[in-house]
Design a protein around this motif. Sequence first.
Motif, PDB file in Angstrom:
ATOM      1  N   ASP A 109       0.808  -1.222   0.000  1.00 29.91           N
ATOM      2  CA  ASP A 109       0.000   0.000   0.000  1.00 29.91           C
ATOM      3  C   ASP A 109       0.840   1.271   0.000  1.00 29.91           C
ATOM      4  O   ASP A 109       0.428   2.284  -0.574  1.00 29.91           O
ATOM      5  CB  ASP A 109      -0.972  -0.004   1.174  1.00 29.91           C
ATOM      6  CG  ASP A 109      -2.172  -0.896   0.920  1.00 29.91           C
ATOM      7  OD1 ASP A 109      -2.275  -1.454  -0.202  1.00 29.91           O
ATOM      8  OD2 ASP A 109      -3.022  -1.035   1.825  1.00 29.91           O
ATOM      9  N   VAL A 110       2.009   1.245   0.616  1.00 27.26           N
ATOM     10  CA  VAL A 110       2.889   2.416   0.599  1.00 27.26           C
ATOM     11  C   VAL A 110       3.366   2.683  -0.834  1.00 27.26           C
ATOM     12  O   VAL A 110       3.378   3.833  -1.301  1.00 27.26           O
ATOM     13  CB  VAL A 110       4.089   2.215   1.560  1.00 27.26           C
ATOM     14  CG1 VAL A 110       5.109   3.339   1.416  1.00 27.26           C
ATOM     15  CG2 VAL A 110       3.603   2.108   2.996  1.00 27.26           C
ATOM     16  N   GLN A 111       3.755   1.635  -1.542  1.00 28.55           N
ATOM     17  CA  GLN A 111       4.202   1.784  -2.924  1.00 28.55           C
ATOM     18  C   GLN A 111       3.048   2.184  -3.848  1.00 28.55           C
ATOM     19  O   GLN A 111       3.230   2.990  -4.765  1.00 28.55           O
ATOM     20  CB  GLN A 111       4.846   0.486  -3.403  1.00 28.55           C
ATOM     21  CG  GLN A 111       6.128   0.148  -2.659  1.00 28.55           C
ATOM     22  CD  GLN A 111       6.586  -1.270  -2.901  1.00 28.55           C
ATOM     23  OE1 GLN A 111       5.771  -2.194  -2.978  1.00 28.55           O
ATOM     24  NE2 GLN A 111       7.893  -1.455  -3.016  1.00 28.55           N
ATOM     25  N   ILE A 112       1.862   1.630  -3.604  1.00 30.59           N
ATOM     26  CA  ILE A 112       0.693   2.017  -4.397  1.00 30.59           C
ATOM     27  C   ILE A 112       0.390   3.502  -4.174  1.00 30.59           C
ATOM     28  O   ILE A 112       0.136   4.244  -5.127  1.00 30.59           O
ATOM     29  CB  ILE A 112      -0.528   1.147  -4.038  1.00 30.59           C
ATOM     30  CG1 ILE A 112      -0.286  -0.300  -4.461  1.00 30.59           C
ATOM     31  CG2 ILE A 112      -1.802   1.696  -4.689  1.00 30.59           C
ATOM     32  CD1 ILE A 112      -1.315  -1.283  -3.930  1.00 30.59           C
ATOM     33  N   THR A 113       0.433   3.938  -2.927  1.00 32.61           N
ATOM     34  CA  THR A 113       0.187   5.351  -2.616  1.00 32.61           C
ATOM     35  C   THR A 113       1.189   6.241  -3.330  1.00 32.61           C
ATOM     36  O   THR A 113       0.818   7.298  -3.860  1.00 32.61           O
ATOM     37  CB  THR A 113       0.254   5.586  -1.092  1.00 32.61           C
ATOM     38  OG1 THR A 113      -0.731   4.761  -0.458  1.00 32.61           O
ATOM     39  CG2 THR A 113       0.002   7.038  -0.738  1.00 32.61           C
TER      40      THR A 113
ATOM     41  N   LYS B 153      -5.098   9.666  -0.374  1.00 36.66           N
ATOM     42  CA  LYS B 153      -5.854   8.947   0.658  1.00 36.66           C
ATOM     43  C   LYS B 153      -7.258   8.606   0.180  1.00 36.66           C
ATOM     44  O   LYS B 153      -7.788   7.545   0.498  1.00 36.66           O
ATOM     45  CB  LYS B 153      -5.925   9.771   1.943  1.00 36.66           C
ATOM     46  CG  LYS B 153      -4.603   9.856   2.662  1.00 36.66           C
ATOM     47  CD  LYS B 153      -4.718  10.661   3.934  1.00 36.66           C
ATOM     48  CE  LYS B 153      -3.352  10.800   4.579  1.00 36.66           C
ATOM     49  NZ  LYS B 153      -3.408  11.608   5.798  1.00 36.66           N
ATOM     50  N   GLY B 154      -7.864   9.488  -0.591  1.00 34.71           N
ATOM     51  CA  GLY B 154      -9.195   9.219  -1.131  1.00 34.71           C
ATOM     52  C   GLY B 154      -9.184   8.034  -2.081  1.00 34.71           C
ATOM     53  O   GLY B 154     -10.096   7.198  -2.067  1.00 34.71           O
ATOM     54  N   VAL B 155      -8.150   7.940  -2.914  1.00 35.93           N
ATOM     55  CA  VAL B 155      -8.015   6.807  -3.830  1.00 35.93           C
ATOM     56  C   VAL B 155      -7.822   5.524  -3.036  1.00 35.93           C
ATOM     57  O   VAL B 155      -8.442   4.498  -3.334  1.00 35.93           O
ATOM     58  CB  VAL B 155      -6.844   7.020  -4.811  1.00 35.93           C
ATOM     59  CG1 VAL B 155      -6.615   5.781  -5.659  1.00 35.93           C
ATOM     60  CG2 VAL B 155      -7.092   8.236  -5.686  1.00 35.93           C
ATOM     61  N   MET B 156      -6.992   5.580  -2.020  1.00 41.62           N
ATOM     62  CA  MET B 156      -6.734   4.386  -1.213  1.00 41.62           C
ATOM     63  C   MET B 156      -7.985   3.939  -0.455  1.00 41.62           C
ATOM     64  O   MET B 156      -8.206   2.744  -0.271  1.00 41.62           O
ATOM     65  CB  MET B 156      -5.568   4.630  -0.253  1.00 41.62           C
ATOM     66  CG  MET B 156      -4.235   4.874  -0.960  1.00 41.62           C
ATOM     67  SD  MET B 156      -3.766   3.584  -2.135  1.00 41.62           S
ATOM     68  CE  MET B 156      -3.416   2.222  -1.035  1.00 41.62           C
ATOM     69  N   MET B 157      -8.835   4.893  -0.047  1.00 41.24           N
ATOM     70  CA  MET B 157     -10.096   4.524   0.600  1.00 41.24           C
ATOM     71  C   MET B 157     -10.999   3.783  -0.379  1.00 41.24           C
ATOM     72  O   MET B 157     -11.622   2.778  -0.020  1.00 41.24           O
ATOM     73  CB  MET B 157     -10.801   5.778   1.142  1.00 41.24           C
ATOM     74  CG  MET B 157     -10.151   6.355   2.382  1.00 41.24           C
ATOM     75  SD  MET B 157     -10.850   7.927   2.917  1.00 41.24           S
ATOM     76  CE  MET B 157     -12.592   7.623   2.889  1.00 41.24           C
ATOM     77  N   GLU B 158     -11.078   4.254  -1.616  1.00 38.95           N
ATOM     78  CA  GLU B 158     -11.884   3.570  -2.633  1.00 38.95           C
ATOM     79  C   GLU B 158     -11.300   2.193  -2.955  1.00 38.95           C
ATOM     80  O   GLU B 158     -12.038   1.228  -3.138  1.00 38.95           O
ATOM     81  CB  GLU B 158     -11.986   4.419  -3.901  1.00 38.95           C
ATOM     82  CG  GLU B 158     -12.864   5.628  -3.742  1.00 38.95           C
ATOM     83  CD  GLU B 158     -14.306   5.271  -3.415  1.00 38.95           C
ATOM     84  OE1 GLU B 158     -14.848   4.330  -4.044  1.00 38.95           O
ATOM     85  OE2 GLU B 158     -14.877   5.908  -2.527  1.00 38.95           O
TER      86      GLU B 158
ATOM     87  N   ILE C 214      -7.944  -6.486  -9.183  1.00 40.51           N
ATOM     88  CA  ILE C 214      -8.279  -5.062  -9.089  1.00 40.51           C
ATOM     89  C   ILE C 214      -7.100  -4.286  -9.649  1.00 40.51           C
ATOM     90  O   ILE C 214      -5.950  -4.598  -9.352  1.00 40.51           O
ATOM     91  CB  ILE C 214      -8.553  -4.647  -7.632  1.00 40.51           C
ATOM     92  CG1 ILE C 214      -9.696  -5.472  -7.043  1.00 40.51           C
ATOM     93  CG2 ILE C 214      -8.865  -3.154  -7.557  1.00 40.51           C
ATOM     94  CD1 ILE C 214      -9.931  -5.243  -5.564  1.00 40.51           C
ATOM     95  N   ARG C 215      -7.413  -3.284 -10.450  1.00 46.72           N
ATOM     96  CA  ARG C 215      -6.343  -2.444 -10.981  1.00 46.72           C
ATOM     97  C   ARG C 215      -6.721  -0.980 -10.841  1.00 46.72           C
ATOM     98  O   ARG C 215      -7.891  -0.611 -10.792  1.00 46.72           O
ATOM     99  CB  ARG C 215      -6.044  -2.779 -12.435  1.00 46.72           C
ATOM    100  CG  ARG C 215      -7.108  -2.367 -13.416  1.00 46.72           C
ATOM    101  CD  ARG C 215      -6.707  -2.717 -14.835  1.00 46.72           C
ATOM    102  NE  ARG C 215      -7.817  -2.471 -15.754  1.00 46.72           N
ATOM    103  CZ  ARG C 215      -7.858  -2.904 -16.993  1.00 46.72           C
ATOM    104  NH1 ARG C 215      -6.861  -3.623 -17.488  1.00 46.72           N
ATOM    105  NH2 ARG C 215      -8.890  -2.626 -17.766  1.00 46.72           N
ATOM    106  N   LEU C 216      -5.688  -0.168 -10.745  1.00 46.32           N
ATOM    107  CA  LEU C 216      -5.849   1.282 -10.786  1.00 46.32           C
ATOM    108  C   LEU C 216      -5.492   1.739 -12.186  1.00 46.32           C
ATOM    109  O   LEU C 216      -4.529   1.240 -12.782  1.00 46.32           O
ATOM    110  CB  LEU C 216      -4.943   1.968  -9.766  1.00 46.32           C
ATOM    111  CG  LEU C 216      -5.239   1.702  -8.303  1.00 46.32           C
ATOM    112  CD1 LEU C 216      -4.270   2.494  -7.428  1.00 46.32           C
ATOM    113  CD2 LEU C 216      -6.667   2.045  -7.947  1.00 46.32           C
ATOM    114  N   ILE C 217      -6.266   2.671 -12.707  1.00 47.23           N
ATOM    115  CA  ILE C 217      -5.980   3.250 -14.013  1.00 47.23           C
ATOM    116  C   ILE C 217      -5.894   4.756 -13.857  1.00 47.23           C
ATOM    117  O   ILE C 217      -6.627   5.356 -13.075  1.00 47.23           O
ATOM    118  CB  ILE C 217      -7.050   2.856 -15.058  1.00 47.23           C
ATOM    119  CG1 ILE C 217      -8.453   3.116 -14.527  1.00 47.23           C
ATOM    120  CG2 ILE C 217      -6.908   1.412 -15.450  1.00 47.23           C
ATOM    121  CD1 ILE C 217      -9.538   2.839 -15.531  1.00 47.23           C
ATOM    122  N   ALA C 218      -4.968   5.362 -14.580  1.00 43.23           N
ATOM    123  CA  ALA C 218      -4.776   6.809 -14.536  1.00 43.23           C
ATOM    124  C   ALA C 218      -5.120   7.387 -15.905  1.00 43.23           C
ATOM    125  O   ALA C 218      -4.581   6.945 -16.916  1.00 43.23           O
ATOM    126  CB  ALA C 218      -3.335   7.135 -14.159  1.00 43.23           C
TER     127      ALA C 218
END
Length: 129
Positions: free
Chosen positions: A16-20, A62-67, A80-84
């Motif tokens: 999670d630290v690296q994702i953030t 933090k908002g992204v990490m909450m979602e 699950i993936r994050l897209i930018a």
Amino acid sequence: MRITQGCFSFLPDLDDVQITAQVEYCLGNEWAIGVEFTDDPHPRNTYWEMWGNPMFDLRDAKGVMMELDACRNAHPDAYIRLIAFDDTRGVESVKMSFIVNRPKEEPRIHMQRTDFVGRSQKYAWDVRG
């Protein structure tokens, strides 16, 4: 078998630290973040389920990490993936995507090659859990 799609796919899973840190990089470039999930990560399956709407107005990691946490809780055994998204040219084009959650056991694909007429070959595959 480990599914390899998007950025960082050949690296060990990000914590999670690296994702953030990656989310902060994306937000620093003014890219919007979206969360997607699926149980079918086949490369031709480009349409994953959206978790809510892309966060175009969000500027806090933090908002992204909450979602992301909410999606993980609702779908713990999904990919699950994050897209930018970058909308500077008037279209939302994906600049970055990476997998942030995987099922405990990823499916295994068995490929069977059969020699055919001449030097032709046929391939068949099936998914094994």
